[in-house]
Motif scaffolding. Structure first.
Motif, short mmCIF file in Angstrom:
data_model
loop_
_atom_site.label_atom_id
_atom_site.label_comp_id
_atom_site.label_asym_id
_atom_site.label_seq_id
_atom_site.Cartn_x
_atom_site.Cartn_y
_atom_site.Cartn_z
N LEU A 224 0.83 -1.21 0.00
CA LEU A 224 0.00 0.00 0.00
C LEU A 224 0.86 1.26 0.00
O LEU A 224 0.51 2.26 -0.64
N GLU A 225 1.99 1.23 0.68
CA GLU A 225 2.88 2.39 0.67
C GLU A 225 3.47 2.61 -0.72
O GLU A 225 3.59 3.74 -1.18
N ASN A 226 3.83 1.52 -1.40
CA ASN A 226 4.36 1.66 -2.75
C ASN A 226 3.30 2.19 -3.71
O ASN A 226 3.60 2.99 -4.60
N VAL A 227 2.06 1.73 -3.56
CA VAL A 227 0.98 2.25 -4.39
C VAL A 227 0.77 3.73 -4.13
O VAL A 227 0.55 4.52 -5.04
N MET A 228 0.83 4.11 -2.86
CA MET A 228 0.63 5.51 -2.50
C MET A 228 1.75 6.39 -3.05
O MET A 228 1.52 7.49 -3.56
N ASP A 229 3.00 5.88 -2.96
CA ASP A 229 4.13 6.67 -3.43
C ASP A 229 4.17 6.79 -4.94
O ASP A 229 4.72 7.74 -5.48
N GLY A 230 3.59 5.82 -5.65
CA GLY A 230 3.60 5.88 -7.11
C GLY A 230 4.99 5.65 -7.68
O GLY A 230 5.84 4.99 -7.09
N GLU A 231 5.23 6.23 -8.84
CA GLU A 231 6.49 6.04 -9.56
C GLU A 231 7.46 7.20 -9.35
O GLU A 231 8.38 7.40 -10.13
N GLN A 232 7.23 8.01 -8.34
CA GLN A 232 8.09 9.17 -8.08
C GLN A 232 9.52 8.69 -7.80
O GLN A 232 9.77 7.98 -6.83
N PRO A 233 10.50 9.08 -8.65
CA PRO A 233 11.87 8.58 -8.45
C PRO A 233 12.59 9.22 -7.27
O PRO A 233 13.50 8.63 -6.71
N ASP A 234 12.20 10.44 -6.91
CA ASP A 234 12.89 11.15 -5.84
C ASP A 234 12.35 10.65 -4.49
O ASP A 234 11.16 10.82 -4.19
N GLN A 235 13.23 10.09 -3.68
CA GLN A 235 12.80 9.53 -2.39
C GLN A 235 12.26 10.62 -1.46
O GLN A 235 11.27 10.42 -0.77
N GLN A 236 12.89 11.79 -1.44
CA GLN A 236 12.42 12.87 -0.57
C GLN A 236 11.04 13.36 -1.01
O GLN A 236 10.18 13.66 -0.18
N ALA A 237 10.82 13.42 -2.32
CA ALA A 237 9.51 13.85 -2.82
C ALA A 237 8.44 12.84 -2.42
O ALA A 237 7.32 13.21 -2.09
N ARG A 238 8.79 11.53 -2.45
CA ARG A 238 7.83 10.51 -2.05
C ARG A 238 7.46 10.67 -0.58
O ARG A 238 6.31 10.52 -0.19
N ARG A 239 8.44 11.00 0.24
CA ARG A 239 8.15 11.17 1.67
C ARG A 239 7.31 12.41 1.94
O ARG A 239 6.45 12.41 2.81
N ARG A 240 7.55 13.49 1.16
CA ARG A 240 6.70 14.67 1.32
C ARG A 240 5.27 14.34 0.92
O ARG A 240 4.31 14.77 1.57
N ARG A 241 5.13 13.54 -0.14
CA ARG A 241 3.81 13.13 -0.56
C ARG A 241 3.16 12.27 0.50
O ARG A 241 1.95 12.35 0.74
N HIS A 242 3.97 11.43 1.14
CA HIS A 242 3.48 10.57 2.22
C HIS A 242 2.89 11.41 3.35
O HIS A 242 1.81 11.15 3.84
N ARG A 243 3.61 12.47 3.74
CA ARG A 243 3.12 13.30 4.85
C ARG A 243 1.83 14.00 4.46
O ARG A 243 0.90 14.11 5.25
N SER A 244 1.77 14.48 3.25
CA SER A 244 0.56 15.15 2.80
C SER A 244 -0.61 14.17 2.77
O SER A 244 -1.73 14.49 3.12
N TYR A 245 -0.31 12.95 2.36
CA TYR A 245 -1.34 11.93 2.28
C TYR A 245 -1.91 11.61 3.65
O TYR A 245 -3.11 11.44 3.82
#
Length: 487
Positions: free
Chosen positions: A397-418
């Protein structure tokens, strides 16, 4: 002091007296609300009840605890009294030093000391016991002082975390196919395998892993609950668990189609033979069984005869004890309504499933070699499949939420927003609901196992440790030169 437990089902068989009938005693127990498993403490010499301790047993019974919990709590007081007897004391005259001595005995000095989690439960029971005696004016005060903010001073000071142990795909297949299923590591049939029901163990493993249910929640499944009943469409199944759930908290459990197919294979190939062999045994026990005559699939209810009386139960509200004695008229005669059956024709109990698991582990360790998955030092538990389910689902579920965003920091920012904007779809909360956790904080424990620690370490210290151009000769030369420099 001797310890006994209330068991109303044995009254008719063993009560032999003209003073009062077994039916009268059973009626009194029901009227007083005294449940099976209620501890009864008897004087060792006179075999008469010890009033203060029996009052505590009745107090536990009114808390509507299940039979196993009542017995466990009763044994805690019994073990304390046995220890205090060696100190020329008893539970009613114990001092603080006596309780501290008992804690040391249980956690350090006995042959197999208990861990913090076990002692934590025992200290809770002891604290509740002495609080009860003080509340009923049997004792003037507790023998042990209270810690800060009224906490139990005997409890472990350090809160232990969850013992999360999970399996890889290769480890699970080795556990299921070789340990439980009787195959060799090369997937060939092992002619020396002595297990007589390998498909039952495989089906249990697949359901446990595919549903994420606790052992009691999947091992007590009824055939209609998992969809293996005439007139049901088959495929994936959903059922409501309540009486067999932890704390009686109701929730819906989903069993994927592949896990149901594994159970169906057991029902087609192994279960009929087990049922046929046990027909005569069940016929002799018919008076003690709940014989179902009608199954209401749409309403989730069963109706039949129990103790000579017509009774109707919601399937989700049937506890493990009732499920174990529930039967119906099948092809060969009486057969269990539960999915899993053992040699006696009824549902396997905790000791039976423990035996299946232990024998599987012994088999796996004996056959382990370089071609088999790495085995941990500690024997696997059925509950490890629940942990595996939680971690795999959470990671997915975390991988689905993060999507294909290659930047790890961007994925974590998206995680917090989510987390803040979409609570309903948060992976952690979804897993928490699926597992039936009373508090999402329990699910947080799994987060530390979803991190890719190796890759994170490489990214953080890639230029700190090691030298790409260095060889072992260079390292040795550097070490020698440093020594010559007088360091």
């Amino acid at each position: 002091m001797d310890l006994a437990f209330v068991q109303s089902g044995l009254l008719e068989k063993y009560l032999d007296t003209d003073v009062i009938s077994a039916a009268r005693v059973a009626a009194l127990l029901k009227r007083r609300g005294i449940l099976d498993g209620t501890p009864v403490y008897l004087d060792e010499e006179t075999q008469t009840p010890i009033p203060p301790l029996c009052e505590f047993g009745r107090y536990l019974s009114t808390a509507l605890l299940d039979e196993t919990t009542l017995k466990d709590y009763g044994r805690v007081i019994g073990r304390l009294d046995d220890h205090l007897a060696g100190l020329d004391s008893d539970v009613l005259s114990a001092t603080e030093s006596d309780l501290v001595s008992y804690r040391g005995h249980r956690t350090q000095r006995q042959e197999r000391p208990v861990g913090a989690s076990v002692w934590g439960r025992e200290s809770f029971v002891l604290d509740d016991f002495y609080a009860f005696l003080v509340d009923r004016k049997i004792l003037p005060c507790r023998p042990a002082r209270l810690a800060a903010r009224g906490r139990n001073a005997l409890a472990p000071r350090v809160r232990s975390g969850m013992d999360i142990r999970h399996l890889t795909f290769e480890q699970y297949r080795y556990f299921r196919d070789v340990g439980l299923g009787g195959q060799l590591p090369n997937a060939q049939v092992d002619p020396t395998f002595r297990g007589w029901s390998p498909l039952r163990g495989r089906a249990g493993g697949d359901i446990a892993l595919g549903s994420g249910a606790r052992w009691r929640e999947w091992s007590t499944l009824l055939l209609p609950e998992i969809g293996l009943w005439p007139g049901m469409p088959g495929g994936a199944a959903e059922y409501i668990v309540q009486a067999c759930a932890k704390y009686g908290k109701a929730r819906t459990i989903y069993v994927p189609e592949d896990a149901v197919a594994s159970a169906d294979l057991f029902c087609l190939l192994e279960r009929p033979d087990i049922v046929r062999r046990a027909v005569r045994t069940l016929e002799r026990k018919a008076r003690d069984l709940f014989v179902v005559g009608k199954v209401d699939i749409a309403g989730g209810r069963v109706r039949g005869i129990l103790d000579g009386v017509v009774r109707e139960f919601q399937m989700s509200a049937m506890d493990a004890k009732l499920r174990r004695i529930t039967v119906y008229e099948g092809e060969f005669g009486l057969e269990a309504l539960t999915l899993f059956v053992c040699r006696g024709g009824l549902m396997p109990g905790a000791d039976a499933w423990k035996g299946y698991r232990h024998r599987a582990w012994t088999r796996m360790t004996n056959l382990a070699d370089r071609s088999t998955p790495l085995l941990p030092t500690r024997r696997w538990r059925w509950h490890d499949l629940r942990h595996t389910y939680a971690l795999r689902l959470l990671t997915y579920l975390e991988n689905v939420m993060d999507g294909e965003q290659p930047d790890q920091q961007a994925r974590r920012r998206r995680h917090r927003s989510y987390l803040t904007g979409h609570i309903r779809h948060n992976p952690l909360l979804i897993v928490s609901r699926r597992l039936g956790h009373a508090n999402p904080e329990t699910t947080y424990e799994y987060l530390q196992y979803t991190d890719d620690l190796i890759n994170e370490f490489e990214a953080a210290f890639s230029s700190w440790i090691g030298d790409d151009a260095a060889t072992y000769a260079d390292i040795a030369s550097h070490a020698i030169s440093g020594t010559k420099g007088g360091r």
